[in-house]
Write a protein that holds these residues in place. Sequence first.
Motif, PDB file in Angstrom:
ATOM      1  N   GLY A  37       0.752  -1.235  -0.022  1.00 14.02           N
ATOM      2  CA  GLY A  37      -0.018  -0.061  -0.189  1.00 14.02           C
ATOM      3  C   GLY A  37       0.872   1.326  -0.017  1.00 14.02           C
ATOM      4  O   GLY A  37       0.701   2.326  -0.717  1.00 14.02           O
ATOM      5  N   ARG A  38       2.019   1.134   0.674  1.00 18.29           N
ATOM      6  CA  ARG A  38       2.816   2.397   0.974  1.00 18.29           C
ATOM      7  C   ARG A  38       3.669   2.377  -0.326  1.00 18.29           C
ATOM      8  O   ARG A  38       3.777   3.509  -0.905  1.00 18.29           O
ATOM      9  N   TYR A  39       3.954   1.192  -1.010  1.00 15.67           N
ATOM     10  CA  TYR A  39       4.634   1.327  -2.348  1.00 15.67           C
ATOM     11  C   TYR A  39       3.864   2.091  -3.144  1.00 15.67           C
ATOM     12  O   TYR A  39       4.159   2.743  -4.042  1.00 15.67           O
ATOM     13  N   LEU A  40       2.590   1.500  -3.475  1.00 19.37           N
ATOM     14  CA  LEU A  40       1.543   2.096  -4.395  1.00 19.37           C
ATOM     15  C   LEU A  40       1.452   3.690  -4.395  1.00 19.37           C
ATOM     16  O   LEU A  40       1.373   4.402  -4.971  1.00 19.37           O
ATOM     17  N   ASP A  41       1.428   4.191  -2.898  1.00 19.62           N
ATOM     18  CA  ASP A  41       1.468   5.454  -2.836  1.00 19.62           C
ATOM     19  C   ASP A  41       2.520   6.279  -3.237  1.00 19.62           C
ATOM     20  O   ASP A  41       2.467   7.144  -3.907  1.00 19.62           O
ATOM     21  N   GLN A  42       3.657   5.687  -3.067  1.00 22.18           N
ATOM     22  CA  GLN A  42       5.182   6.255  -3.544  1.00 22.18           C
ATOM     23  C   GLN A  42       4.868   6.545  -5.115  1.00 22.18           C
ATOM     24  O   GLN A  42       5.300   7.473  -5.545  1.00 22.18           O
ATOM     25  N   VAL A  47       4.267   9.616  -9.888  1.00 23.12           N
ATOM     26  CA  VAL A  47       3.473   9.555 -11.184  1.00 23.12           C
ATOM     27  C   VAL A  47       3.176  11.200 -11.283  1.00 23.12           C
ATOM     28  O   VAL A  47       3.129  12.120 -12.239  1.00 23.12           O
ATOM     29  N   ARG A  48       2.457  11.551 -10.147  1.00 20.36           N
ATOM     30  CA  ARG A  48       2.021  13.026 -10.345  1.00 20.36           C
ATOM     31  C   ARG A  48       3.182  14.129 -10.278  1.00 20.36           C
ATOM     32  O   ARG A  48       2.926  15.017 -10.918  1.00 20.36           O
ATOM     33  N   THR A  49       4.296  13.512  -9.641  1.00 19.92           N
ATOM     34  CA  THR A  49       5.515  14.636  -9.867  1.00 19.92           C
ATOM     35  C   THR A  49       6.060  14.868 -11.426  1.00 19.92           C
ATOM     36  O   THR A  49       6.164  15.714 -11.892  1.00 19.92           O
ATOM     37  N   LEU A  50       6.143  13.493 -12.024  1.00 20.58           N
ATOM     38  CA  LEU A  50       6.605  13.602 -13.329  1.00 20.58           C
ATOM     39  C   LEU A  50       5.625  13.852 -14.286  1.00 20.58           C
ATOM     40  O   LEU A  50       5.892  14.339 -15.427  1.00 20.58           O
ATOM     41  N   GLY A  51       4.166  13.702 -14.010  1.00 22.49           N
ATOM     42  CA  GLY A  51       3.043  13.950 -14.715  1.00 22.49           C
ATOM     43  C   GLY A  51       2.856  12.611 -15.666  1.00 22.49           C
ATOM     44  O   GLY A  51       2.061  12.647 -16.505  1.00 22.49           O
ATOM     45  N   ASP A  52       3.682  11.792 -15.641  1.00 28.17           N
ATOM     46  CA  ASP A  52       3.581  10.516 -16.455  1.00 28.17           C
ATOM     47  C   ASP A  52       3.989   9.324 -15.431  1.00 28.17           C
ATOM     48  O   ASP A  52       4.883   9.539 -14.877  1.00 28.17           O
ATOM     49  N   LEU A  53       3.808   8.095 -16.001  1.00 23.04           N
ATOM     50  CA  LEU A  53       4.279   6.757 -15.633  1.00 23.04           C
ATOM     51  C   LEU A  53       6.147   6.723 -15.820  1.00 23.04           C
ATOM     52  O   LEU A  53       6.243   7.576 -17.008  1.00 23.04           O
ATOM     53  N   PRO A  54       6.652   6.388 -15.208  1.00 21.60           N
ATOM     54  CA  PRO A  54       8.120   6.202 -15.525  1.00 21.60           C
ATOM     55  C   PRO A  54       8.187   5.314 -16.908  1.00 21.60           C
ATOM     56  O   PRO A  54       7.166   4.440 -16.901  1.00 21.60           O
ATOM     57  N   PRO A  55       9.089   5.721 -17.798  1.00 17.26           N
ATOM     58  CA  PRO A  55       8.898   4.988 -18.980  1.00 17.26           C
ATOM     59  C   PRO A  55       9.382   3.286 -18.693  1.00 17.26           C
ATOM     60  O   PRO A  55       8.976   2.564 -19.634  1.00 17.26           O
TER      61      PRO A  55
END
Length: 75
Positions: A37-42, A47-55
């Motif tokens: 759960g914590r991992y998913l939050d991280q 994703v919010r910070t980058l505006g997208d999923l990591p490549p």
Amino acid sequence: MNCEQFVEQVTAFLDGVMDPASERRFVDHLAECDGCGRYLDQVRATVRTLGDLPPENLPPEARESLLAAFRRTDV
Ligand SMILES: [Zn+2]
């Protein structure tokens, strides 16, 4: 599903490309595992910070340290 499988499928989950059966196992694991759960939050915060999923998925060393942390708490 175990924690390793969870970590491997996080990006698929967030991308919405997971099939329904896998998504159900994913959510079931999420409900019973604080670490994931914590991992998913991280990941969501990233994703919010980058505006997208990591490549790509996490670098192998980051994944290993995460899984090691799970194993330590998983008594
Ligand atoms: Zn877990």
